[in-house]
Scaffold this motif. Structure first.
Motif, PDB file in Angstrom:
ATOM      1  N   ASN A  25       0.787  -1.239   0.000  1.00 50.83           N
ATOM      2  CA  ASN A  25       0.000   0.000   0.000  1.00 50.83           C
ATOM      3  C   ASN A  25       0.817   1.285   0.000  1.00 50.83           C
ATOM      4  O   ASN A  25       0.250   2.369  -0.145  1.00 50.83           O
ATOM      5  N   LYS A  26       2.123   1.203   0.141  1.00 55.65           N
ATOM      6  CA  LYS A  26       2.937   2.404   0.331  1.00 55.65           C
ATOM      7  C   LYS A  26       2.856   3.390  -0.833  1.00 55.65           C
ATOM      8  O   LYS A  26       2.825   4.599  -0.604  1.00 55.65           O
ATOM      9  N   LYS A  27       2.798   2.917  -2.046  1.00 52.60           N
ATOM     10  CA  LYS A  27       2.722   3.831  -3.188  1.00 52.60           C
ATOM     11  C   LYS A  27       1.379   4.542  -3.232  1.00 52.60           C
ATOM     12  O   LYS A  27       1.318   5.732  -3.548  1.00 52.60           O
ATOM     13  N   GLN A  28       0.311   3.839  -2.904  1.00 48.88           N
ATOM     14  CA  GLN A  28      -1.012   4.480  -2.857  1.00 48.88           C
ATOM     15  C   GLN A  28      -1.061   5.525  -1.746  1.00 48.88           C
ATOM     16  O   GLN A  28      -1.632   6.597  -1.929  1.00 48.88           O
ATOM     17  N   ILE A  29      -0.468   5.217  -0.603  1.00 52.45           N
ATOM     18  CA  ILE A  29      -0.435   6.185   0.499  1.00 52.45           C
ATOM     19  C   ILE A  29       0.365   7.403   0.068  1.00 52.45           C
ATOM     20  O   ILE A  29      -0.080   8.542   0.205  1.00 52.45           O
ATOM     21  N   ARG A  30       1.549   7.171  -0.468  1.00 56.71           N
ATOM     22  CA  ARG A  30       2.421   8.283  -0.878  1.00 56.71           C
ATOM     23  C   ARG A  30       1.780   9.138  -1.963  1.00 56.71           C
ATOM     24  O   ARG A  30       1.981  10.354  -2.009  1.00 56.71           O
ATOM     25  N   ASN A  31       0.987   8.531  -2.818  1.00 58.02           N
ATOM     26  CA  ASN A  31       0.351   9.267  -3.907  1.00 58.02           C
ATOM     27  C   ASN A  31      -1.029   9.810  -3.542  1.00 58.02           C
ATOM     28  O   ASN A  31      -1.691  10.400  -4.396  1.00 58.02           O
ATOM     29  N   PHE A  32      -1.438   9.624  -2.281  1.00 58.08           N
ATOM     30  CA  PHE A  32      -2.724  10.172  -1.855  1.00 58.08           C
ATOM     31  C   PHE A  32      -2.635  11.696  -1.894  1.00 58.08           C
ATOM     32  O   PHE A  32      -1.582  12.279  -1.607  1.00 58.08           O
ATOM     33  N   LYS A  33      -3.735  12.341  -2.249  1.00 56.10           N
ATOM     34  CA  LYS A  33      -3.754  13.804  -2.354  1.00 56.10           C
ATOM     35  C   LYS A  33      -3.208  14.446  -1.075  1.00 56.10           C
ATOM     36  O   LYS A  33      -3.668  14.158   0.025  1.00 56.10           O
ATOM     37  N   GLY A  34      -2.187  15.278  -1.239  1.00 56.07           N
ATOM     38  CA  GLY A  34      -1.616  16.017  -0.122  1.00 56.07           C
ATOM     39  C   GLY A  34      -0.419  15.370   0.535  1.00 56.07           C
ATOM     40  O   GLY A  34       0.302  16.024   1.280  1.00 56.07           O
ATOM     41  N   CYS A  35      -0.184  14.079   0.295  1.00 55.06           N
ATOM     42  CA  CYS A  35       0.984  13.408   0.874  1.00 55.06           C
ATOM     43  C   CYS A  35       2.195  13.707   0.007  1.00 55.06           C
ATOM     44  O   CYS A  35       2.208  13.409  -1.187  1.00 55.06           O
ATOM     45  N   LYS A  36       3.213  14.301   0.619  1.00 55.20           N
ATOM     46  CA  LYS A  36       4.412  14.709  -0.121  1.00 55.20           C
ATOM     47  C   LYS A  36       5.638  13.850   0.169  1.00 55.20           C
ATOM     48  O   LYS A  36       6.657  13.972  -0.510  1.00 55.20           O
ATOM     49  N   PHE A  37       5.544  12.985   1.190  1.00 54.31           N
ATOM     50  CA  PHE A  37       6.734  12.249   1.614  1.00 54.31           C
ATOM     51  C   PHE A  37       6.273  11.123   2.523  1.00 54.31           C
ATOM     52  O   PHE A  37       5.357  11.309   3.322  1.00 54.31           O
ATOM     53  N   LEU A  38       6.896   9.950   2.415  1.00 56.18           N
ATOM     54  CA  LEU A  38       6.561   8.826   3.288  1.00 56.18           C
ATOM     55  C   LEU A  38       7.800   7.981   3.502  1.00 56.18           C
ATOM     56  O   LEU A  38       8.476   7.611   2.541  1.00 56.18           O
ATOM     57  N   GLU A  39       8.089   7.702   4.767  1.00 56.33           N
ATOM     58  CA  GLU A  39       9.190   6.798   5.104  1.00 56.33           C
ATOM     59  C   GLU A  39       8.736   5.854   6.209  1.00 56.33           C
ATOM     60  O   GLU A  39       7.862   6.184   7.007  1.00 56.33           O
ATOM     61  N   LEU A  40       9.391   4.700   6.258  1.00 57.71           N
ATOM     62  CA  LEU A  40       9.179   3.719   7.320  1.00 57.71           C
ATOM     63  C   LEU A  40      10.516   3.495   7.998  1.00 57.71           C
ATOM     64  O   LEU A  40      11.529   3.275   7.324  1.00 57.71           O
ATOM     65  N   TYR A  41      10.512   3.568   9.320  1.00 59.16           N
ATOM     66  CA  TYR A  41      11.726   3.356  10.112  1.00 59.16           C
ATOM     67  C   TYR A  41      11.524   2.159  11.044  1.00 59.16           C
ATOM     68  O   TYR A  41      10.403   1.862  11.445  1.00 59.16           O
ATOM     69  N   ARG A  42      12.656   1.528  11.400  1.00 60.89           N
ATOM     70  CA  ARG A  42      12.651   0.433  12.373  1.00 60.89           C
ATOM     71  C   ARG A  42      13.643   0.774  13.475  1.00 60.89           C
ATOM     72  O   ARG A  42      14.791   1.156  13.194  1.00 60.89           O
ATOM     73  N   ASP A  43      13.221   0.617  14.714  1.00 59.45           N
ATOM     74  CA  ASP A  43      14.071   0.937  15.853  1.00 59.45           C
ATOM     75  C   ASP A  43      15.294   0.021  15.880  1.00 59.45           C
ATOM     76  O   ASP A  43      15.176  -1.189  15.693  1.00 59.45           O
ATOM     77  N   LYS A  44      16.461   0.587  16.101  1.00 60.55           N
ATOM     78  CA  LYS A  44      17.704  -0.191  16.125  1.00 60.55           C
ATOM     79  C   LYS A  44      17.809  -1.093  17.352  1.00 60.55           C
ATOM     80  O   LYS A  44      18.423  -2.147  17.289  1.00 60.55           O
ATOM     81  N   ASN A  45      17.241  -0.666  18.477  1.00 67.21           N
ATOM     82  CA  ASN A  45      17.363  -1.427  19.716  1.00 67.21           C
ATOM     83  C   ASN A  45      16.201  -2.376  19.970  1.00 67.21           C
ATOM     84  O   ASN A  45      16.343  -3.330  20.729  1.00 67.21           O
TER      85      ASN A  45
END
Length: 98
Positions: A25-45
């Motif tokens: 779903n990430k491309k659809q979320i990123r391309n949703f009207k008004g979304c300019k940037f999307l990242e996913l992070y994972r905690d190192k610890n």
């Protein structure tokens, strides 16, 4: 610009399910009207903790996304995988240094 940060914790056995759903779903979320940037992070610890980090043109754009069928579909599949209560912050972006 509004920045949305969401912290989510998952049972280890559900991480692959979460990642598959996010990737589907990430491309659809990123391309949703008004979304300019999307990242996913994972905690190192703690590899069970993830964060999404997104930029939205306006608070209304984020709210429109949160009311959309896309969000409802993604969230309904995600929330059943949690091992902690999710946390979310909406913050104003004040400055960027490069």
């Amino acid at each position: 610009m509004l920045v949305r940060i969401v912290k989510m914790g998952f049972h280890e056995m559900h991480i692959d399910t979460f990642l598959s759903n996010f990737n589907a779903n990430k491309k659809q979320i990123r391309n949703f009207k008004g979304c300019k940037f999307l990242e996913l992070y994972r905690d190192k610890n703690n590899p069970n903790i993830f964060f999404t980090y997104s930029y939205w043109e306006t608070e209304n754009d984020l709210e429109q996304y949160r009311q959309s069928e896309l969000f409802k579909n993604v969230w309904n599949k995600t929330k059943v995988l949690f091992n902690i209560k999710p946390e979310a912050w909406s913050v104003d972006k004040l400055e960027t240094l490069k």
